[in-house]
Scaffold this active site. Structure first.
Site, PDB file in Angstrom:
ATOM      1  N   GLY A  89       0.795  -1.210   0.000  1.00 61.73           N
ATOM      2  CA  GLY A  89       0.000   0.000   0.000  1.00 61.73           C
ATOM      3  C   GLY A  89       0.830   1.263   0.000  1.00 61.73           C
ATOM      4  O   GLY A  89       2.059   1.232  -0.138  1.00 61.73           O
ATOM      5  N   GLN A  90       0.149   2.381   0.162  1.00 62.02           N
ATOM      6  CA  GLN A  90       0.794   3.684   0.080  1.00 62.02           C
ATOM      7  C   GLN A  90       0.789   4.364   1.447  1.00 62.02           C
ATOM      8  O   GLN A  90       1.022   3.714   2.459  1.00 62.02           O
ATOM      9  CB  GLN A  90       0.110   4.493  -1.019  1.00 62.02           C
ATOM     10  N   THR A  92      -0.760   6.299   4.734  1.00 56.89           N
ATOM     11  CA  THR A  92      -2.005   6.414   5.484  1.00 56.89           C
ATOM     12  C   THR A  92      -1.717   7.000   6.860  1.00 56.89           C
ATOM     13  O   THR A  92      -0.569   7.169   7.261  1.00 56.89           O
ATOM     14  CB  THR A  92      -2.718   5.059   5.602  1.00 56.89           C
ATOM     15  N   ILE A 163      -6.324  -1.299   4.362  1.00 55.54           N
ATOM     16  CA  ILE A 163      -5.698  -2.612   4.489  1.00 55.54           C
ATOM     17  C   ILE A 163      -4.271  -2.529   3.970  1.00 55.54           C
ATOM     18  O   ILE A 163      -4.017  -1.962   2.900  1.00 55.54           O
ATOM     19  CB  ILE A 163      -6.472  -3.678   3.695  1.00 55.54           C
ATOM     20  N   GLY A 164      -3.347  -3.085   4.725  1.00 55.76           N
ATOM     21  CA  GLY A 164      -1.962  -3.185   4.276  1.00 55.76           C
ATOM     22  C   GLY A 164      -1.307  -4.357   4.982  1.00 55.76           C
ATOM     23  O   GLY A 164      -1.281  -4.398   6.211  1.00 55.76           O
ATOM     24  N   GLY A 175      -2.014  -5.384   8.846  1.00 55.22           N
ATOM     25  CA  GLY A 175      -3.418  -5.779   8.822  1.00 55.22           C
ATOM     26  C   GLY A 175      -4.350  -4.689   8.370  1.00 55.22           C
ATOM     27  O   GLY A 175      -4.230  -4.178   7.261  1.00 55.22           O
ATOM     28  N   CYS A 193      -3.691   6.834   0.797  1.00 55.24           N
ATOM     29  CA  CYS A 193      -3.574   5.675  -0.086  1.00 55.24           C
ATOM     30  C   CYS A 193      -3.425   6.067  -1.550  1.00 55.24           C
ATOM     31  O   CYS A 193      -3.768   5.293  -2.452  1.00 55.24           O
ATOM     32  CB  CYS A 193      -4.759   4.726   0.101  1.00 55.24           C
TER      33      CYS A 193
END
Length: 242
Positions: A89-90, A92, A163-164, A175, A193
């Site tokens: 992911g990015q 957050t 979510i990641g 999680g 994100c």
């Protein structure tokens, strides 16, 4: 757009026979580096067969994390500390009023399928939200769980959960994060994100008009978890102060 994550078979993510899964709840904010160190140690122990699976419920002090796809340009202001992390992911935000659930499962014994695992995490959140009469939805081009906002406009949607995850020797860690009552202005310093479309924002259960407590959310998460990941011999929650 048809969301092909919805077609994945989630039923085979149940635990092996005799599996024990522990739940841990931290009642004080946990520093991010401490959480990562604890997760890595637990994941290694699970992979070695020396510890049970674990779901860890906690909150963090205000901070930002950047995943493996994170871009430096998505941090608009250095409002809180930024931590680079190995999860997917990015960028957050994490902070008080947000329920973070770190999920350490042995996917080699359950089902070694990353895509289906992410879909199962989405399904877990969606079912937990349903207990509050909130309709969470997947989007094929956006990971996480979204809610429609017709009060803002027909095409507007807000993200309520992120979510990641990361896998090491087929054991998951990191999680999900579900917005219960965080300060949503803290998302203003980032491009959450990597989503830049102005029709897509961020919301929380309280922002949607639901006076939900963290304890209420924990109960919903526990119930929905068994529905998605199957029953196992659950240990009683272990409340910690760190």
């Amino acid at each position: 757009m048809v969301n092909d994550r919805q077609t994945l078979d989630l039923r085979s993510f149940g635990p092996p026979a005799g599996n024990v899964l522990a739940w841990q709840v931290s009642d004080q904010p946990v520093a991010y580096p401490d959480a990562v160190a604890a997760m890595e140690a637990r994941a290694a122990a699970i992979a070695a067969g020396k510890a049970s699976e674990l779901v860890w419920l906690l909150e963090h002090p205000p901070l930002y994390t950047s995943g493996t796809s994170g871009k430096t340009t998505d941090l608009l202001a250095s409002r809180f500390p930024l931590f680079a992390t190995g999860r997917g992911g990015q960028i957050t935000y994490h902070g008080p009023g947000q329920r973070v659930a770190y999920v350490m499962l042995d996917l080699k014994r359950r089902r070694p399928d990353v895509r289906a695992f992410v879909a199962s995490l989405e399904e877990w959140i969606i079912r937990a939200l349903a207990s509050f009469n909130v309709t969470g939805e997947r989007r094929e081009d956006r990971i996480g769980v979204w809610v429609r906002r017709p009060d803002k406009g027909a095409e507007y949607e807000d993200k309520i959960a992120a979510i990641g995850v990361r896998l090491r020797r087929w054991v998951s860690f990191h999680g999900i994060s579900l917005n219960v009552e965080p300060d949503l202005s803290h998302f203003d310093a980032i491009v959450p994100c990597g989503v830049t479309d102005p029709r897509y924002g961020v919301t929380s259960l309280v922002d949607l008009g639901l006076p939900v407590t963290m304890a209420d959310v924990d109960v919903a998460l526990r119930q929905a978890f068994e529905e998605v990941f199957g029953p196992s011999e659950l240990r009683l929650p272990e409340t910690t102060t760190a």
